[in-house]
Motif scaffolding. Structure first.
Motif, short mmCIF file in Angstrom:
data_model
loop_
_atom_site.label_atom_id
_atom_site.label_comp_id
_atom_site.label_asym_id
_atom_site.label_seq_id
_atom_site.Cartn_x
_atom_site.Cartn_y
_atom_site.Cartn_z
N TRP A 1 102.88 37.09 18.91
CA TRP A 1 101.96 36.08 19.41
C TRP A 1 100.52 36.58 19.35
O TRP A 1 100.26 37.77 19.49
CB TRP A 1 102.30 35.71 20.86
N ALA A 2 99.60 35.64 19.13
CA ALA A 2 98.17 35.99 19.08
C ALA A 2 97.34 34.89 19.72
O ALA A 2 97.61 33.70 19.53
CB ALA A 2 97.73 36.22 17.65
N ILE A 3 96.36 35.30 20.48
CA ILE A 3 95.36 34.37 21.03
C ILE A 3 93.99 34.82 20.55
O ILE A 3 93.67 36.01 20.61
CB ILE A 3 95.39 34.36 22.57
N GLU A 4 93.20 33.86 20.07
CA GLU A 4 91.85 34.17 19.62
C GLU A 4 90.85 33.35 20.42
O GLU A 4 91.03 32.14 20.63
CB GLU A 4 91.68 33.87 18.14
N ILE A 5 89.80 34.00 20.86
CA ILE A 5 88.70 33.34 21.56
C ILE A 5 87.42 33.70 20.82
O ILE A 5 87.15 34.88 20.58
CB ILE A 5 88.60 33.79 23.03
N GLY A 6 86.65 32.67 20.43
CA GLY A 6 85.45 32.97 19.68
C GLY A 6 84.51 31.77 19.60
O GLY A 6 84.58 30.84 20.42
N THR A 7 83.69 31.80 18.61
CA THR A 7 82.70 30.75 18.40
C THR A 7 82.86 30.18 17.02
O THR A 7 83.62 30.71 16.19
CB THR A 7 81.29 31.32 18.60
#
Length: 474
Positions: free
Chosen positions: A29-35
């Motif tokens: 699993w992967a979670i990405e937080i960005g712009t």
């Protein structure tokens, strides 16, 4: 359009279901937080439903033209404006679902507020993509992990009313791993092609963010998830698929025949401490170099007998004699040979044995040693004969001899017995003191008148009986 909407919605739902049942991989699993940034310009002149230009400003330019013109064309929110969730499916392939928000204040070269009477419009995006990672497919641990993807999504532009349209998406990106399989910086560019003839608008969406990967079970806490760990209950190393290398010799324990002691791959993980090509467990001398044919033990004199078994380790010798030399070749090692330069017999300590012929010769000589009646004195001729006899005795240094004294029958038995002993002792003493014959080799014994060799009835016979003889002691 209704048919396209149904197909795209179904695809998104099926992709989500498939991701939940996909095969696990390390931290799946992967979670990405960005712009993110949205750019309507480099998509082609007649792309989408907007006019290619408004007034003097162009909304669209040639495809990829001014692709990196951040200042003039990018709509950017300097905040966390994009979130995605990803699930690894199988080798190289993963499914990602992302949601994003942005503020649209530029349509290419056109400032939004100059023509629409408002500062900006809102942009919303919901997208799903299948991404193919080259590093993951090749099972490589690259710091820079390139990937390609395709998918679909829906975008909305809200200006008073929210206008939504479906898109087909293609993306390219790079992950820069900070912590392998756990934390990465993700940079991606996605081209979104609108499918709605009324409201759709082609555009690029660029994104950057931090990716956090998780979800793997690691029972033995060795940093390798159980699904990829061939030894999930024992901490191990990645290069051995999670299996241990207890002795740290680069050979995993399962293939290491000496797992507790560091060794060489040439010996299946077992050591060769002295470096002689014989592993320690088969080396009878593990701390000293030696040839394999001698069990790894040294042979300093090169005689084919290992030093540990060689009674003469610094002198080349006969293996049948414990590695000791036998200079005269008589089967008795020099160290045990009383006559190392003369061939002899084992029974006689390596010295030659006195033959019957020699004994007879000695007795012939001693027969010439005669004594005066009633005397044990050696005359000049007798001493000369003993000098010659001594040289013969020295040629047989290990032969023990008995000197036997005899008399004629003149006088009493008692007197003759004493006289025969005195004559034998006189010969023995002469050989010892004058010729250096070892006392231990000579014994003296008198036989009185009991063993005559001639007739005592005549003067000539009695003279022959007053004699000494030499006999070999058994």
């Amino acid at each position: 359009m209704k048919f396209q909407t149904i197909i795209l919605t179904a695809a998104l739902v099926l992709s989500g279901v498939f991701s939940l049942n996909a095969q696990d991989r390390q931290n799946p699993w992967a979670i990405e937080i960005g712009t993110n940034a949205v750019d309507f310009y480099p998509v082609g002149y007649d792309s989408g439903t907007l006019f290619p230009s408004i007034g003097a400003g162009r909304v669209h330019g040639a495809f990829i033209n001014e692709y990196f013109n951040f200042g003039d064309h990018y709509n950017f929110m300097p905040s966390a404006s994009r979130v995605s969730v990803g699930r690894h499916l199988f080798s190289g392939l993963s499914l990602n679902v992302a949601g994003s928000i942005n503020k649209i204040d530029k349509l290419g070269d056109v400032e939004f507020n100059e023509w629409f009477g408002a500062d900006s419009a809102r942009y919303y995006g919901l997208d799903a993509s299948l991404n193919f990672s080259f590093a993951d497919a090749l099972d490589k641990s690259w710091v820079i992990d390139p990937y390609l993807g395709f998918g679909a999504g829906r975008s909305w532009i809200k200006y008073g009313y929210a206008y939504g349209f479906y898109t087909m998406n293609a993306n390219v990106g790079f992950k820069f791993w900070v912590l392998e399989n756990r934390l990465a910086i993700n940079v991606m560019s996605t081209f979104k092609s609108g499918l709605d003839d009324t409201y759709s608008q082609d555009h690029f969406q660029h994104s950057a963010g931090l990716v956090f990967q998780f979800g793997g079970k690691d029972t033995d806490k060795d940093g390798i998830n159980d699904d990829e760990d061939q030894c999930p209950m024992v901490p191990g190393l990645k290069e051995f698929n999670g299996c241990p290398d207890t002795d740290g010799d680069g050979i995993e324990d399962a293939k290491d025949e000496c797992p507790e002691v560091a060794g060489s791959a040439d010996f299946n993980g077992c050591p060769d401490s002295d470096g002689d090509g014989v592993e320690d467990r088969k080396d009878e001398c593990p701390k000293r170099k030696g040839p394999m044919e001698l069990g790894g033990c040294p042979d300093r004199d090169k005689d084919g007998v290992a030093d540990k078994d060689d009674a003469c380790p610094t002198e080349a010798g006969d293996p049948n004699l414990g590695g000791c030399p036998d200079a005269d070749g008589d089967g008795v090692a020099d160290k045990d040979d009383a006559c190392p330069q003369e061939g002899g017999t084992v029974a006689n300590g390596g010295c030659p044995e006195m033959s019957i012929d020699v004994i007879e010769e000695l007795n012939t000589s001693t027969a010439a040693i005669l004594f005066a009646l009633g005397s044990n004195e050696l005359n000049y001729e007798g001493k000369a004969i003993l000098d010659e006899i001594a040289q013969v005795l020295k040629a047989y240094p290990t032969t023990s001899l008995e000197i036997a004294g005899h008399t004629c029958n003149i006088d009493t038995l008692t007197f003759n017995q004493g006289l025969s002993e005195a004559r034998a002792k006189a010969v023995r003493q002469y050989l010892i003191t004058k010729q250096g014959v070892s006392p231990s080799r000579l014994t003296a014994k008198g036989y009185g008148e009991n063993e005559p060799i001639a007739d005592n009835a005549t003067a000539e016979g009695r003279a022959k009986n007053r004699r000494v003889e030499i006999r070999v002691n058994e």
